[in-house]
Write a protein that holds these residues in place. Structure first.
Motif, PDB file in Angstrom:
ATOM      1  N   UNK A  76      -1.059   1.396   2.009  1.00 12.50           N
ATOM      2  CA  UNK A  76      -1.497   0.120   2.576  1.00 12.50           C
ATOM      3  C   UNK A  76      -0.598  -1.024   2.115  1.00 12.50           C
ATOM      4  N   UNK A  77      -0.186  -0.965   0.858  1.00  8.75           N
ATOM      5  CA  UNK A  77       0.709  -1.994   0.335  1.00  8.75           C
ATOM      6  C   UNK A  77       2.075  -1.931   1.015  1.00  8.75           C
ATOM      7  N   UNK A  78       2.625  -0.723   1.125  1.00 13.94           N
ATOM      8  CA  UNK A  78       3.950  -0.562   1.729  1.00 13.94           C
ATOM      9  C   UNK A  78       3.928  -0.899   3.217  1.00 13.94           C
ATOM     10  N   UNK A  79       2.830  -0.560   3.895  1.00 13.47           N
ATOM     11  CA  UNK A  79       2.764  -0.740   5.347  1.00 13.47           C
ATOM     12  C   UNK A  79       2.779  -2.204   5.772  1.00 13.47           C
ATOM     13  N   UNK A  80       2.511  -3.104   4.844  1.00 17.44           N
ATOM     14  CA  UNK A  80       2.563  -4.532   5.168  1.00 17.44           C
ATOM     15  C   UNK A  80       3.979  -4.955   5.552  1.00 17.44           C
ATOM     16  N   UNK A  81       4.960  -4.182   5.118  1.00 22.79           N
ATOM     17  CA  UNK A  81       6.360  -4.507   5.409  1.00 22.79           C
ATOM     18  C   UNK A  81       6.897  -3.733   6.612  1.00 22.79           C
TER      19      UNK A  81
END
Length: 281
Positions: free
Chosen positions: A23-28
């Protein structure tokens, strides 16, 4: 496997390999990276009847790609095929039955596929296994090694001529973060010296050879493989990299002593090629 490697891998895993990590990585992520029309392109996915492999196959089918599912179990493969057709409204889904633990069969399958098909744009090596007891196949090969490493190697090398003649070809091999705790050991590829045998370590070594609610879903786990298989953005990177969450990632933990020399890599590849040739038709 050292205490240091275990500890570093544990904390890295908590941060990066979980659902929260995705979820953190997918923000980018750039969503238009996957707005791709795959019509007219042929994709082969091993282990496409369940889990990550099925998710990869479904996402490609939704984008119009022709999907070749390579599976070991006929009944589960046919069931998955229908699920993919229903989810994608794409009937260009084909099942091929193959047991990667049988190298002669892998050679024959690849040779027949090349003869009977005009193109294969993308190969996704997803299938894998993890046996916790050291077992040998009828060819006297350790099951984890022959399925995860040798079978994948034979399939890839034998399909490469067809792949290379296709437009914008790609080979994607799905790996595991577990490989970060293993140093490539070309002297014991079939784990004869591993006493006691540990299936988890064997699996991690295989992944080095290839290069619950906290865990990622199959869709989340499949995201980067789908991106690598279909997105034009992926081919902006050099070939041969290890990717995590759509970005190149290190293949070794810091100070973990898992790197090998160029000579050791070459000796491993030579040994693998020689073993492959023993089962060629």
């Amino acid at each position: 496997m050292s205490l240091y490697r275990n500890t570093v891998w544990f904390f890295k895993g908590l941060k990066e390999f979980t659902k929260n990590g995705f979820l953190s990585a997918s923000k980018m992520f750039k969503e238009d990276d996957l707005e791709v029309d795959c019509s007219g392109r042929h994709y082969m996915i091993t282990g496409a009847n369940s889990g990550i492999g099925k998710c990869i196959a479904t996402e490609i089918a939704k984008r119009g790609g022709t999907v070749h599912m390579v599976c070991r179990n006929p009944s589960s493969a046919e069931e998955a095929k229908q699920d993919i057709i229903d989810a994608s409204n794409n009937s260009n889904i084909f099942v091929h039955i193959l047991d990667l633990s049988k190298p002669r069969d892998v050679h024959k399958f690849a040779q027949d596929f090349c003869k009977n098909n005009e193109s294969l744009h993308v190969l996704v090596n997803n299938a894998g296994c993890m046996f916790n007891i050291r077992e040998l196949t009828e060819d006297n090969l350790e099951k984890n090694f022959v399925t995860n490493t040798l079978g994948t190697y034979i399939l890839t090398t034998q399909l490469l001529p067809l792949i290379k003649q296709s437009e914008k070809p790609r080979v994607v091999t799905v790996s595991s973060g577990g490989m970060l705790v293993q140093k490539l050991d070309y002297t014991d590829m079939q784990f004869e010296k591993m006493k006691p045998f540990d299936g988890t370590l064997a699996y991690a070594q295989n992944k080095r050879q290839q290069l619950k609610d906290k865990l990622r879903t199959p869709d989340e786990g499949a995201d980067t493989a789908v991106w690598l298989a279909v997105s034009p953005a992926a081919v902006q990177h050099p070939a041969g990299l290890f990717f995590q969450d759509r970005n190149p990632a290190p293949t070794h933990l810091p100070l973990a002593s898992t790197k090998v020399t160029t000579k050791e890599k070459e000796e491993f590849m030579t040994a693998l090629e020689e073993l492959s040739k023993k089962f060629a038709g």
